[in-house]
Write an enzyme that holds these catalytic residues in place. Structure first.
Site, PDB file in Angstrom:
ATOM      1  N   ASP A   1       0.834  -1.191   0.000  1.00 21.14           N
ATOM      2  CA  ASP A   1       0.000   0.000   0.000  1.00 21.14           C
ATOM      3  C   ASP A   1       0.875   1.250   0.000  1.00 21.14           C
ATOM      4  O   ASP A   1       1.705   1.431   0.890  1.00 21.14           O
ATOM      5  CB  ASP A   1      -0.905   0.017   1.233  1.00 21.14           C
ATOM      6  CG  ASP A   1      -1.974  -1.065   1.171  1.00 21.14           C
ATOM      7  OD1 ASP A   1      -2.275  -1.531   0.059  1.00 21.14           O
ATOM      8  OD2 ASP A   1      -2.503  -1.440   2.229  1.00 21.14           O
TER       9      ASP A   1
ATOM     10  N   ARG B   1       0.490  -6.970  -6.336  1.00 21.48           N
ATOM     11  CA  ARG B   1      -0.134  -5.687  -6.665  1.00 21.48           C
ATOM     12  C   ARG B   1       0.308  -4.570  -5.714  1.00 21.48           C
ATOM     13  O   ARG B   1       0.817  -4.807  -4.620  1.00 21.48           O
ATOM     14  CB  ARG B   1      -1.662  -5.810  -6.624  1.00 21.48           C
ATOM     15  CG  ARG B   1      -2.220  -6.054  -5.232  1.00 21.48           C
ATOM     16  CD  ARG B   1      -3.718  -6.229  -5.251  1.00 21.48           C
ATOM     17  NE  ARG B   1      -4.205  -6.662  -3.945  1.00 21.48           N
ATOM     18  CZ  ARG B   1      -5.201  -6.101  -3.286  1.00 21.48           C
ATOM     19  NH1 ARG B   1      -5.847  -5.075  -3.794  1.00 21.48           N
ATOM     20  NH2 ARG B   1      -5.574  -6.572  -2.114  1.00 21.48           N
TER      21      ARG B   1
ATOM     22  N   VAL C   1      -8.724   3.759   6.205  1.00 22.63           N
ATOM     23  CA  VAL C   1      -8.170   2.457   5.874  1.00 22.63           C
ATOM     24  C   VAL C   1      -7.893   1.657   7.142  1.00 22.63           C
ATOM     25  O   VAL C   1      -7.386   2.197   8.132  1.00 22.63           O
ATOM     26  CB  VAL C   1      -6.851   2.610   5.071  1.00 22.63           C
ATOM     27  CG1 VAL C   1      -6.238   1.256   4.769  1.00 22.63           C
ATOM     28  CG2 VAL C   1      -7.104   3.383   3.793  1.00 22.63           C
TER      29      VAL C   1
ATOM     30  N   ASP D   1      -9.719  -4.445   9.624  1.00 20.45           N
ATOM     31  CA  ASP D   1      -8.581  -5.313   9.915  1.00 20.45           C
ATOM     32  C   ASP D   1      -8.060  -5.089  11.332  1.00 20.45           C
ATOM     33  O   ASP D   1      -7.656  -6.040  12.010  1.00 20.45           O
ATOM     34  CB  ASP D   1      -7.459  -5.059   8.907  1.00 20.45           C
ATOM     35  CG  ASP D   1      -7.847  -5.435   7.485  1.00 20.45           C
ATOM     36  OD1 ASP D   1      -8.753  -6.268   7.313  1.00 20.45           O
ATOM     37  OD2 ASP D   1      -7.239  -4.885   6.550  1.00 20.45           O
TER      38      ASP D   1
END
Length: 313
Positions: free
Chosen positions: A14, A90, A252, A256
């Site tokens: 990220d 990614r 974000v 999690d």
């Protein structure tokens, strides 16, 4: 092998920065930059580590970005268990607009996994000795991975006498829950996918979670409901928490962080009330940080004192 293993089939690096204003065509020059390991299970492992526990992260790596991902986790002291793939791991991009404070999230597709690649993940899980007590399967599935992948994980975990904790969406969620898990952590959209209907308030969502538990498909449901708060539903009670009054900076990692704190508490043998309180605080704490920084232990400790719980039988 640590007591907690996380599985992330679609990990990422990220990248985050800030710009004054987001406008078309013009060159937007970032203020600073940050790179963090990303992906559901990887973030859960990072939170467990921050709280003083140990978690091993199982994930695929491909290309230079995959190498960077492993290096970033090494720096945080998170143990990696990896398998190579042909595609490049990614990257995702997160940009904060300074003038408005608005966060923008750009999520890229992960590399497809060939059958021999995702089968390698299941084989590595099945061969673990000793086997972890908790297996956390979290995040999206990349192209090439079948919808019942997490259901396959659940079967292995049950065969080994461990506890499966699930956080995903879509058909992967439906298939794994049909197989049976210890705990599932849906948000409202994901709960809607599970039960096939809309609810109007927190009580109705909790009732839907109770139905799921009574069906035997999950021993517990940790339901995050945004402005409605959160609930932890088991066979004999419902724990409720109202949302904390914070001023969000980021967007974000709340889910999690919530799950990481919850799993850490469960693995430590803490009471459900303590685990849930810490999870709610961790989810809110993640929103106090810009970019992809996740929660900080000091913020969790401070916010946990503000969490008000109520119980229903």
């Amino acid at each position: 092998m640590t007591e907690i293993l996380t599985i992330t089939p679609n990990p990422a690096v990220d990248v985050s920065t800030s710009v004054d204003r987001i406008v078309p065509v013009a060159k937007l020059r970032g203020v600073g930059q940050r790179r963090d390991p990303g992906g559901g299970g990887i973030n859960v492992a990072r939170v467990v580590k921050r709280l003083g526990g140990n978690a091993t992260a199982l994930y695929p790596v491909g290309g230079l970005t995959g190498d960077l991902l492993r290096q970033l986790l090494d720096r945080e002291g998170v143990e990696s268990l990896t398998f190579p793939i042909a595609g490049e791991t990614r990257q995702d991009f997160f940009v904060r607009e300074i003038s408005t404070g608005q966060p923008y999230r750009f999520i890229l597709p992960g590399p497809p996994l060939a059958e021999n690649e995702w089968q390698k993940c299941l084989a590595m899980l099945s061969a673990l000795q000793p086997f972890p007590s908790f297996v956390v399967a979290s995040g999206s599935l990349p192209a090439g991975v079948p919808d019942d992948f997490y259901a396959g994980v659940a079967r292995i975990v049950k065969q080994r006498g461990a506890k499966m904790i699930l956080d995903t969406s879509g058909q992967a969620l439906v298939a794994a829950v049909a197989e049976g898990v210890e705990l599932v952590k849906p948000n409202l959209r994901e709960m809607r996918e599970l039960v096939g209907r809309e609810s109007s308030d927190a009580a109705e969502w909790e009732a839907a979670a109770r139905t799921l538990v009574r069906s035997g498909k999950a021993a517990a449901v940790a339901l995050t409901m945004g402005h409605l708060g959160a609930a932890l539903v088991t066979s004999d009670r419902v724990l409720r928490a109202k949302p904390l009054a914070i001023a969000p900076v980021g967007a974000v990692g709340a889910g999690d962080s919530f799950l990481g704190a919850l799993v850490y508490g469960l693995a430590s043998g803490a009471s459900l009330e303590h685990c849930f309180r810490q999870a709610v605080a961790a989810g809110a704490a993640a929103l106090l940080n810009p970019g992809t920084e996740l929660c900080r232990p000091d913020d969790i400790k401070r916010l946990a004192e503000q969490v008000v719980l109520s119980t229903a039988i």
